[in-house]
Design an enzyme around this catalytic site. Sequence first.
Site, PDB file in Angstrom:
ATOM      1  N   CYS A  19      19.155   9.415  -0.556  1.00 19.94           N
ATOM      2  CA  CYS A  19      19.622  10.747  -0.924  1.00 19.94           C
ATOM      3  C   CYS A  19      18.405  11.674  -0.858  1.00 19.94           C
ATOM      4  O   CYS A  19      17.364  11.282  -0.317  1.00 19.94           O
ATOM      5  CB  CYS A  19      20.305  10.772  -2.296  1.00 19.94           C
ATOM      6  SG  CYS A  19      19.235  10.487  -3.723  1.00 19.94           S
ATOM      7  N   ARG A  25      21.832   9.647  -6.729  1.00 19.85           N
ATOM      8  CA  ARG A  25      22.793   8.906  -5.912  1.00 19.85           C
ATOM      9  C   ARG A  25      22.218   7.630  -5.318  1.00 19.85           C
ATOM     10  O   ARG A  25      22.847   6.571  -5.399  1.00 19.85           O
ATOM     11  CB  ARG A  25      23.347   9.805  -4.803  1.00 19.85           C
ATOM     12  CG  ARG A  25      24.125  10.986  -5.353  1.00 19.85           C
ATOM     13  CD  ARG A  25      24.451  12.006  -4.301  1.00 19.85           C
ATOM     14  NE  ARG A  25      23.223  12.685  -3.863  1.00 19.85           N
ATOM     15  CZ  ARG A  25      23.169  13.533  -2.858  1.00 19.85           C
ATOM     16  NH1 ARG A  25      24.259  13.802  -2.155  1.00 19.85           N
ATOM     17  NH2 ARG A  25      22.027  14.118  -2.533  1.00 19.85           N
ATOM     18  N   ASP A 133      26.197  15.552  -4.906  1.00 20.41           N
ATOM     19  CA  ASP A 133      25.011  15.465  -5.756  1.00 20.41           C
ATOM     20  C   ASP A 133      25.394  15.877  -7.176  1.00 20.41           C
ATOM     21  O   ASP A 133      25.803  17.018  -7.402  1.00 20.41           O
ATOM     22  CB  ASP A 133      23.914  16.377  -5.209  1.00 20.41           C
ATOM     23  CG  ASP A 133      22.578  16.150  -5.895  1.00 20.41           C
ATOM     24  OD1 ASP A 133      22.531  15.487  -6.961  1.00 20.41           O
ATOM     25  OD2 ASP A 133      21.564  16.626  -5.360  1.00 20.41           O
TER      26      ASP A 133
END
Length: 170
Positions: A19, A25, A133
Amino acid sequence: MSRQLSDTSILIPKILVVCMGNICRSPTGEAILRARAAERGLNVDIDSAGTIGFHAGSKPDYRSKKAGEARGYSFFGIRSRQIKDTDFERCNMILAADKANYADLIDICPPEYKHKISLFLSHSKSKLNEIPDPYFGSTRDFEHVLNLIENASDSILDYFDKTISETQLT
């Protein structure tokens, strides 16, 4: 699965989850994939990285960790790092959390390794393409990320389980 292992002679497949900052994440993906692989007795090397190094050395975001640990996932030993050139050669599968991460990875990846990069959710039945996100979101957003990653993780590990079995038969 449309992705193939880059070298089926490798005994321990390597998965990298990516990420932007490697604090929400991708460490969640790493923790979930590690736990699910261990449950299956599947020997897979799982790591995570960010496309930027701003948080390098940091532990996962406390909200990601809290949400994941509530479901039994361990974030032990996970520290943020930026992706390295060697990751593209070393890893069999590189999973981007979203389209921006995917584009960043494609931009820096040597041409001979671009086939290893895919969106994490492209390996699930989700109608979503991207893992949103949760950094500026609520607890519900972190739970949503967990759900998405859990669903895709099973398909990813099914692929490696099948590939490893086929490799051992040849």
